[in-house]
Design a protein around this motif. Structure first.
Motif, mmCIF file in Angstrom:
data_model
loop_
_atom_site.group_PDB
_atom_site.id
_atom_site.type_symbol
_atom_site.label_atom_id
_atom_site.label_comp_id
_atom_site.label_asym_id
_atom_site.label_seq_id
_atom_site.Cartn_x
_atom_site.Cartn_y
_atom_site.Cartn_z
ATOM 1 N N ILE A 115 0.863 -1.176 0.000
ATOM 2 C CA ILE A 115 0.000 0.000 0.000
ATOM 3 C C ILE A 115 0.904 1.232 0.000
ATOM 4 C CG2 ILE A 115 -1.834 1.276 1.168
ATOM 5 C CD1 ILE A 115 -2.769 -1.435 0.289
ATOM 6 N N PRO A 116 0.979 1.972 -1.110
ATOM 7 C CA PRO A 116 1.831 3.172 -1.139
ATOM 8 C C PRO A 116 1.189 4.298 -0.335
ATOM 9 C CG PRO A 116 0.628 2.958 -3.198
ATOM 10 C CD PRO A 116 0.298 1.727 -2.399
ATOM 11 N N CYS A 117 1.889 4.774 0.656
ATOM 12 C CA CYS A 117 1.395 5.834 1.538
ATOM 13 C C CYS A 117 2.420 6.962 1.573
ATOM 14 C CB CYS A 117 1.169 5.292 2.957
ATOM 15 S SG CYS A 117 0.141 3.803 3.039
ATOM 16 N N THR A 118 2.140 7.992 2.338
ATOM 17 C CA THR A 118 3.130 9.030 2.607
ATOM 18 C C THR A 118 3.247 9.215 4.105
ATOM 19 O OG1 THR A 118 1.469 10.795 2.458
ATOM 20 C CG2 THR A 118 2.689 10.247 0.444
ATOM 21 N N LEU A 119 4.458 9.450 4.551
ATOM 22 C CA LEU A 119 4.748 9.693 5.961
ATOM 23 C C LEU A 119 5.777 10.803 6.037
ATOM 24 C CD1 LEU A 119 4.421 8.793 8.955
ATOM 25 C CD2 LEU A 119 6.336 7.230 8.578
ATOM 26 N N ASN A 120 5.424 11.888 6.715
ATOM 27 C CA ASN A 120 6.294 13.062 6.774
ATOM 28 C C ASN A 120 6.688 13.544 5.377
ATOM 29 O OD1 ASN A 120 6.360 13.267 9.625
ATOM 30 N ND2 ASN A 120 7.924 11.654 9.724
ATOM 31 N N ASP A 121 5.688 13.550 4.484
ATOM 32 C CA ASP A 121 5.844 14.049 3.108
ATOM 33 C C ASP A 121 6.792 13.215 2.256
ATOM 34 O OD1 ASP A 121 4.096 16.225 3.517
ATOM 35 O OD2 ASP A 121 5.711 17.383 4.447
ATOM 36 N N ARG A 122 7.038 11.987 2.671
ATOM 37 C CA ARG A 122 7.886 11.098 1.886
ATOM 38 C C ARG A 122 7.137 9.798 1.603
ATOM 39 N NH1 ARG A 122 13.834 10.729 4.418
ATOM 40 N NH2 ARG A 122 14.121 9.708 2.383
ATOM 41 N N GLU A 123 7.478 9.163 0.475
ATOM 42 C CA GLU A 123 6.817 7.903 0.128
ATOM 43 C C GLU A 123 7.118 6.847 1.178
ATOM 44 O OE1 GLU A 123 6.626 4.543 -3.439
ATOM 45 O OE2 GLU A 123 7.776 6.397 -3.729
ATOM 46 N N PHE A 124 6.084 6.124 1.539
ATOM 47 C CA PHE A 124 6.207 5.107 2.583
ATOM 48 C C PHE A 124 5.284 3.955 2.198
ATOM 49 C CE2 PHE A 124 4.529 3.538 6.785
ATOM 50 C CZ PHE A 124 5.697 2.902 7.197
ATOM 51 N N VAL A 125 5.859 2.819 1.828
ATOM 52 C CA VAL A 125 5.073 1.680 1.377
ATOM 53 C C VAL A 125 4.841 0.735 2.557
ATOM 54 C CG1 VAL A 125 4.951 -0.290 -0.180
ATOM 55 C CG2 VAL A 125 5.983 1.863 -0.951
ATOM 56 N N VAL A 126 3.574 0.504 2.845
ATOM 57 C CA VAL A 126 3.219 -0.465 3.884
ATOM 58 C C VAL A 126 3.150 -1.833 3.234
ATOM 59 C CG1 VAL A 126 1.477 -1.183 5.561
ATOM 60 C CG2 VAL A 126 1.953 1.265 5.214
ATOM 61 N N ASN A 127 4.089 -2.694 3.558
ATOM 62 C CA ASN A 127 4.156 -4.032 2.969
ATOM 63 C C ASN A 127 4.951 -4.950 3.896
ATOM 64 O OD1 ASN A 127 3.835 -6.080 1.077
ATOM 65 N ND2 ASN A 127 5.720 -5.542 -0.020
ATOM 66 N N PRO A 128 4.447 -5.168 5.113
ATOM 67 C CA PRO A 128 5.219 -5.960 6.074
ATOM 68 C C PRO A 128 5.289 -7.431 5.703
ATOM 69 C CG PRO A 128 3.067 -5.412 6.964
ATOM 70 C CD PRO A 128 3.196 -4.672 5.679
ATOM 71 N N GLN A 129 6.407 -8.018 6.009
ATOM 72 C CA GLN A 129 6.591 -9.451 5.813
ATOM 73 C C GLN A 129 5.590 -10.202 6.690
ATOM 74 O OE1 GLN A 129 8.709 -11.238 3.854
ATOM 75 N NE2 GLN A 129 7.960 -13.169 4.684
ATOM 76 N N GLU A 130 5.083 -11.318 6.192
ATOM 77 C CA GLU A 130 4.181 -12.128 7.014
ATOM 78 C C GLU A 130 4.890 -12.511 8.312
ATOM 79 O OE1 GLU A 130 1.329 -16.097 6.784
ATOM 80 O OE2 GLU A 130 2.635 -15.592 5.098
ATOM 81 N N GLY A 131 4.188 -12.346 9.407
ATOM 82 C CA GLY A 131 4.786 -12.570 10.720
ATOM 83 C C GLY A 131 5.249 -11.288 11.367
ATOM 84 N N SER A 132 4.982 -10.143 10.715
ATOM 85 C CA SER A 132 5.365 -8.846 11.275
ATOM 86 C C SER A 132 4.309 -7.813 10.907
ATOM 87 C CB SER A 132 6.739 -8.397 10.735
ATOM 88 O OG SER A 132 6.652 -8.088 9.350
ATOM 89 N N PHE A 133 4.377 -6.660 11.550
ATOM 90 C CA PHE A 133 3.560 -5.517 11.152
ATOM 91 C C PHE A 133 4.340 -4.252 11.481
ATOM 92 C CE2 PHE A 133 1.935 -6.953 15.339
ATOM 93 C CZ PHE A 133 2.176 -5.822 16.119
ATOM 94 N N LEU A 134 3.844 -3.108 11.030
ATOM 95 C CA LEU A 134 4.528 -1.834 11.229
ATOM 96 C C LEU A 134 3.827 -1.015 12.300
ATOM 97 C CD1 LEU A 134 5.058 -0.854 7.479
ATOM 98 C CD2 LEU A 134 6.641 -2.075 8.986
ATOM 99 N N PHE A 135 4.557 -0.060 12.870
ATOM 100 C CA PHE A 135 3.968 0.837 13.870
ATOM 101 C C PHE A 135 4.229 2.275 13.423
ATOM 102 C CE2 PHE A 135 3.138 3.099 17.704
ATOM 103 C CZ PHE A 135 2.247 2.311 18.428
ATOM 104 N N VAL A 136 3.167 3.048 13.261
ATOM 105 C CA VAL A 136 3.272 4.441 12.820
ATOM 106 C C VAL A 136 3.160 5.348 14.044
ATOM 107 C CG1 VAL A 136 2.212 6.266 11.452
ATOM 108 C CG2 VAL A 136 2.315 3.939 10.556
ATOM 109 N N THR A 137 4.217 6.094 14.308
ATOM 110 C CA THR A 137 4.183 7.012 15.449
ATOM 111 C C THR A 137 3.790 8.426 15.029
ATOM 112 O OG1 THR A 137 6.572 7.406 15.219
ATOM 113 C CG2 THR A 137 5.876 5.697 16.764
#
Length: 296
Positions: A115-137
């Motif tokens: 999922i192509p997203c933006t974070l702090n005005d920069r490209e940020f792709v959410v695509n975690p490996q199976e068995g993991s996830f991301l944390f957005v602060t």
């Protein structure tokens, strides 16, 4: 002792030589300061006032009570700035706990496709490996494409194992790009983020009265028509075999719950008709164990 801006303001008045009504400053620590002569209590009829004859003595006495009083100006400024980082506090005072701050704001995100997203005005792709996830602060600067459907998952086991529920999501939501989020740790960060983005939100929680109440009061009340509750087509069949105990535990508190959303009211009616609840973990497909065979 609870240190507040109001308390610091009162202590600063005393430090600057002004009097303070005794009713505005109470506690065993105040009695100790009066007994030691650091503060002087005087009567004016039925009223008593406090004043400090020596500002330096007062400051030393306060610092011995709580080290946070060593720098009253910094403490006041820190309390005013609710977002002060612990690292900033420690750098200035050596104490990272001058005030309680949240060291880890934000929420976890997950997906089973990029999922192509933006974070702090920069490209940020959410695509975690199976068995993991991301944390957005830095959630205030986190944005996703408008056509992405955000799916909020209440229970962490379901959130971690989204791939084992993909058939369910495709049946209920269709062929849409999905970004999964979780309200963990418990805070309003996720809801606040949902309020600043235009995306459609679907809530996936337990099928019980408490779970419906969470959706109605904590999400639908703020997001309105952009929000909906995920209701699988087979939920009545599953409710018929659900748990009676939790329904009974919840009934007195939530027996009056109603909704003007027809599908949710239908779910409420079904839960009350069967007198049962069903946990969302039941929709996780259990992988069959792999057995290896050896040629004899």
């Amino acid at each position: 002792m609870k240190i507040t801006i109001a308390l610091i303001d009162k202590l600063n008045l005393l430090r600057n030589g002004e009097s303070l009504p005794a009713s505005q400053l109470k506690g065993e620590w105040v009695d100790d300061l009066v007994r030691d002569g650091v503060l002087i209590s005087t009567s004016h009829g039925s009223r008593r006032t406090l004043f400090a004859p020596n500002a330096e003595t007062l400051c030393k006495a306060l610092a011995s009570i709580d080290e946070r009083f060593l720098d009253m100006e910094l403490l006041h400024e820190t309390l005013l700035s609710k977002n002060t980082l612990r690292s900033q506090q420690a750098s200035s005072t050596g104490n990272s706990k001058l005030v309680m701050t949240r060291s880890c704001p934000g929420f976890p995100v997950n997906s089973y496709e990029p999922i192509p997203c933006t974070l702090n005005d920069r490209e940020f792709v959410v695509n975690p490996q199976e068995g993991s996830f991301l944390f957005v602060t830095d959630w205030q600067s986190f944005f996703v494409p408008d056509d992405v459907v955000v799916v909020g998952i209440e229970n962490m086991e379901n959130f971690r194992m989204i791939r084992q529920q993909r058939d369910l999501f495709e049946q209920c939501i269709g062929n849409n790009r999905l970004l999964f989020v979780s309200r963990y740790p418990q805070s309003i960060d996720l809801r606040s983020w949902l309020q600043i983005i235009p995306n459609r939100y679907i809530h996936f929680g337990d099928f019980d009265l408490a779970g419906i109440n969470i959706f109605l009061t904590e999400y639908n009340a703020y997001l309105g028509n952009r929000s909906s509750f995920l209701i699988p087509s087979d939920i009545e069949r599953r409710l018929a075999k659900g748990t009676i105990e939790r329904y009974n535990d919840q009934y007195q508190k939530f027996k009056s719950i109603k909704s003007n959303i027809p599908e949710i009211q239908h779910l409420i009616d079904a839960i009350n008709r069967y007198h049962r609840c069903y946990d969302q973990e039941g929709y996780i497909k259990i992988k069959e164990p792999c057995f290896s065979t050896k040629n004899s």
